[in-house]
Write a protein that holds these residues in place. Structure first.
Motif, PDB file in Angstrom:
ATOM      1  N   LEU A 272       0.841  -1.199   0.000  1.00 36.33           N
ATOM      2  CA  LEU A 272       0.000   0.000   0.000  1.00 36.33           C
ATOM      3  C   LEU A 272       0.870   1.240   0.000  1.00 36.33           C
ATOM      4  N   PRO A 273       0.430   2.308  -0.659  1.00 37.36           N
ATOM      5  CA  PRO A 273       1.116   3.578  -0.476  1.00 37.36           C
ATOM      6  C   PRO A 273       1.058   3.976   0.994  1.00 37.36           C
ATOM      7  N   VAL A 274       2.124   4.527   1.519  1.00 33.03           N
ATOM      8  CA  VAL A 274       2.136   4.923   2.930  1.00 33.03           C
ATOM      9  C   VAL A 274       1.029   5.927   3.220  1.00 33.03           C
ATOM     10  N   GLU A 275       0.685   6.725   2.233  1.00 30.65           N
ATOM     11  CA  GLU A 275      -0.384   7.704   2.416  1.00 30.65           C
ATOM     12  C   GLU A 275      -1.719   7.026   2.726  1.00 30.65           C
ATOM     13  N   ASP A 276      -1.931   5.803   2.231  1.00 28.17           N
ATOM     14  CA  ASP A 276      -3.161   5.069   2.545  1.00 28.17           C
ATOM     15  C   ASP A 276      -3.252   4.772   4.043  1.00 28.17           C
ATOM     16  N   TYR A 277      -2.146   4.348   4.639  1.00 28.76           N
ATOM     17  CA  TYR A 277      -2.136   4.127   6.086  1.00 28.76           C
ATOM     18  C   TYR A 277      -2.437   5.443   6.810  1.00 28.76           C
ATOM     19  N   ARG A 278      -1.834   6.508   6.322  1.00 28.55           N
ATOM     20  CA  ARG A 278      -2.015   7.817   6.961  1.00 28.55           C
ATOM     21  C   ARG A 278      -3.488   8.235   6.927  1.00 28.55           C
ATOM     22  N   GLN A 279      -4.127   8.035   5.801  1.00 28.14           N
ATOM     23  CA  GLN A 279      -5.531   8.425   5.668  1.00 28.14           C
ATOM     24  C   GLN A 279      -6.454   7.545   6.523  1.00 28.14           C
ATOM     25  N   LEU A 280      -6.109   6.272   6.660  1.00 25.79           N
ATOM     26  CA  LEU A 280      -6.908   5.383   7.503  1.00 25.79           C
ATOM     27  C   LEU A 280      -6.851   5.808   8.976  1.00 25.79           C
ATOM     28  N   LEU A 281      -5.724   6.359   9.389  1.00 28.51           N
ATOM     29  CA  LEU A 281      -5.544   6.768  10.782  1.00 28.51           C
ATOM     30  C   LEU A 281      -6.071   8.167  11.068  1.00 28.51           C
ATOM     31  N   LEU A 282      -6.242   8.964  10.035  1.00 23.95           N
ATOM     32  CA  LEU A 282      -6.637  10.361  10.206  1.00 23.95           C
ATOM     33  C   LEU A 282      -7.951  10.535  10.972  1.00 23.95           C
ATOM     34  N   PRO A 283      -8.999   9.726  10.703  1.00 20.03           N
ATOM     35  CA  PRO A 283     -10.245   9.903  11.471  1.00 20.03           C
ATOM     36  C   PRO A 283     -10.094   9.670  12.979  1.00 20.03           C
ATOM     37  N   TYR A 284      -9.043   8.962  13.364  1.00 14.96           N
ATOM     38  CA  TYR A 284      -8.794   8.715  14.787  1.00 14.96           C
ATOM     39  C   TYR A 284      -7.855   9.762  15.386  1.00 14.96           C
ATOM     40  N   HIS A 285      -7.551  10.791  14.596  1.00 16.52           N
ATOM     41  CA  HIS A 285      -6.652  11.872  15.028  1.00 16.52           C
ATOM     42  C   HIS A 285      -5.256  11.326  15.349  1.00 16.52           C
ATOM     43  N   TYR A 286      -4.808  10.456  14.468  1.00  8.97           N
ATOM     44  CA  TYR A 286      -3.468   9.889  14.578  1.00  8.97           C
ATOM     45  C   TYR A 286      -2.611  10.396  13.429  1.00  8.97           C
ATOM     46  N   THR A 287      -1.344  10.532  13.702  1.00 10.66           N
ATOM     47  CA  THR A 287      -0.370  10.873  12.674  1.00 10.66           C
ATOM     48  C   THR A 287       0.517   9.658  12.419  1.00 10.66           C
ATOM     49  N   LEU A 288       1.080   9.585  11.225  1.00  6.89           N
ATOM     50  CA  LEU A 288       1.929   8.443  10.865  1.00  6.89           C
ATOM     51  C   LEU A 288       3.259   8.951  10.328  1.00  6.89           C
ATOM     52  N   HIS A 289       4.334   8.409  10.871  1.00  8.78           N
ATOM     53  CA  HIS A 289       5.674   8.720  10.399  1.00  8.78           C
ATOM     54  C   HIS A 289       6.320   7.440   9.865  1.00  8.78           C
ATOM     55  N   GLU A 290       7.270   7.618   8.977  1.00 11.22           N
ATOM     56  CA  GLU A 290       8.035   6.495   8.447  1.00 11.22           C
ATOM     57  C   GLU A 290       9.474   6.574   8.945  1.00 11.22           C
ATOM     58  N   ALA A 291      10.074   5.421   9.128  1.00  8.81           N
ATOM     59  CA  ALA A 291      11.515   5.337   9.352  1.00  8.81           C
ATOM     60  C   ALA A 291      12.033   4.207   8.476  1.00  8.81           C
ATOM     61  N   LEU A 292      13.257   4.337   8.038  1.00  6.23           N
ATOM     62  CA  LEU A 292      13.804   3.375   7.083  1.00  6.23           C
ATOM     63  C   LEU A 292      14.458   2.199   7.787  1.00  6.23           C
ATOM     64  N   GLY A 293      14.216   1.014   7.256  1.00  6.26           N
ATOM     65  CA  GLY A 293      14.869  -0.179   7.755  1.00  6.26           C
ATOM     66  C   GLY A 293      16.306  -0.265   7.265  1.00  6.26           C
ATOM     67  N   PHE A 294      16.945  -1.375   7.523  1.00 11.11           N
ATOM     68  CA  PHE A 294      18.372  -1.516   7.238  1.00 11.11           C
ATOM     69  C   PHE A 294      18.683  -2.964   6.875  1.00 11.11           C
ATOM     70  N   TYR A 295      19.849  -3.159   6.285  1.00 15.56           N
ATOM     71  CA  TYR A 295      20.283  -4.497   5.876  1.00 15.56           C
ATOM     72  C   TYR A 295      21.062  -5.176   7.003  1.00 15.56           C
ATOM     73  N   ASN A 296      21.227  -6.471   6.840  1.00 20.58           N
ATOM     74  CA  ASN A 296      21.844  -7.309   7.867  1.00 20.58           C
ATOM     75  C   ASN A 296      23.366  -7.258   7.780  1.00 20.58           C
ATOM     76  N   THR A 297      23.976  -6.399   8.576  1.00 22.74           N
ATOM     77  CA  THR A 297      25.440  -6.291   8.586  1.00 22.74           C
ATOM     78  C   THR A 297      26.092  -7.306   9.515  1.00 22.74           C
ATOM     79  N   TYR A 298      25.299  -8.182  10.130  1.00 24.06           N
ATOM     80  CA  TYR A 298      25.857  -9.244  10.970  1.00 24.06           C
ATOM     81  C   TYR A 298      26.373 -10.397  10.117  1.00 24.06           C
TER      82      TYR A 298
END
Length: 337
Positions: A272-298
């Motif tokens: 899903l576009p991240v904006e879809d999650y954001r819009q689903l949460l908007l009626p509940y007065h929630y905000t949505l932020h993204e953070a980037l994952g990372f690769y396995n350096t182990y």
């Protein structure tokens, strides 16, 4: 967008947890073959997953502004329970594990018995099960964490409604590898969706399952209409398929690949576009932020080196195109940004 997540837990503590799990006699715990094979695949790369979970828990600590032993956290869609086990190992006061798969829940119970620690509550069910349990027990969790589950949830509307109805101030964190930004990942997931939809020699595809179900309930339907409705009920479970056909209301998905198992409603790594999650949460007065994952350096050798290069690329402008997964961070508007 938050570029990367931070970890507040000592590396030695996380390493000890990984070592404890990797040396535990898991094969003697009575876990069924499917979940045992899954665990055995995870154990060699457990340090990577622990790093993901630790960053998630660090964010949750920051949002709740509580000591870790005062926290009640939900591990939603907890699978084999490694995130729940880590929460308890690091000192979370109460951990509530939730998963729809009863065999997964049994796996967590057996691991907990073997290790001597684990989630305090194990629930088999969905968000509604959690909400009803909280109402009955008078419990109000301080946060919900869902690792690689949000892309499978059938109805996100119902999910968010059930969770936020427990308390309208609860922060939520999800990880998902169904990132719309990483084009290589998108191509991989599209192939998986096509395979699930079409089926192969090992299993029947979702399209055939829908068609057979519709033919059973509408035995006089013409072949052309059966094909039409099998195609235009993609993304629906069996109950909703009946409603769609009865109301002559085809399900017209914007995405030509997303599909779900009509038996369970579980989506195949839905993108899903991240904006879809954001819009689903908007009626509940929630905000949505993204953070980037990372690769396995182990990882050792060339793969580990490539992972380090990948992480450097993620940290640059436009790095979201390279991230292998996303953190989705949801919290009420009135919480500090």
């Amino acid at each position: 967008m938050v570029s990367m997540m931070n970890n507040v837990f000592p590396a030695m503590k996380l390493s000890q947890f990984v070592s404890t799990l990797q040396t535990a006699p898991i094969t003697t715990a009575g876990i069924n073959d499917y979940h045992l094979r899954y665990i055995q695949r995870m154990l060699p790369v457990l340090d990577y997953y622990v790093a993901i979970y630790a960053r998630s828990l660090s964010w949750m600590l920051e949002q709740t502004n509580r000591e870790i032993e005062q926290l009640t956290l939900v591990d939603y869609g907890g699978g084999e329970g490694f995130c729940s086990l880590l929460m308890k190992y690091l000192g979370v006061g109460q951990v509530i594990y939730v998963d729809m798969n009863s065999e997964a829940a049994d796996t967590v119970d057996r691991l907990s018995d073997m290790l001597g620690w684990g989630p305090d509550v194990v629930l088999t069910g969905d968000a509604r099960t959690l909400r009803k349990w909280c109402e009955h027990e008078g419990e109000v969790p301080n946060g919900v964490m869902g690792m690689d589950v949000i892309e499978h949830i059938y109805s996100l509307d119902e999910f968010f409604c059930d969770i936020i109805s427990i308390t309208h101030t609860i922060p939520m964190l999800f990880t998902t590898a169904s990132t719309p930004y990483n084009h290589r990942k998108v191509r991989q997931l599209h192939k998986a969706m096509q395979l699930d939809e079409q089926g192969d020699n090992q299993r029947e595809g979702f399209w055939n399952l829908r068609r057979s179900f519709i033919a059973k309930h509408y035995p006089l339907m013409e072949v052309e209409k059966l094909d039409y409705w099998a195609t235009h009920t993609r993304g629906l479970n069996y109950d909703d398929i009946l409603r769609a056909v009865d109301r002559n209301s085809p399900n017209l998905l914007r995405d030509r690949y997303n599909t779900c198992d009509p038996t369970t409603g579980s989506w195949t790594e839905r993108i899903l576009p991240v904006e879809d999650y954001r819009q689903l949460l908007l009626p509940y007065h929630y905000t949505l932020h993204e953070a980037l994952g990372f690769y396995n350096t182990y990882r050792k050798g060339i793969k580990g080196g490539l992972s380090k290069i990948g992480n450097r690329m993620i940290s640059t402008r436009g790095g979201k195109r390279w991230a292998p997964f996303l953190y989705l961070l949801a919290k009420p508007f009135n919480k500090d940004e």
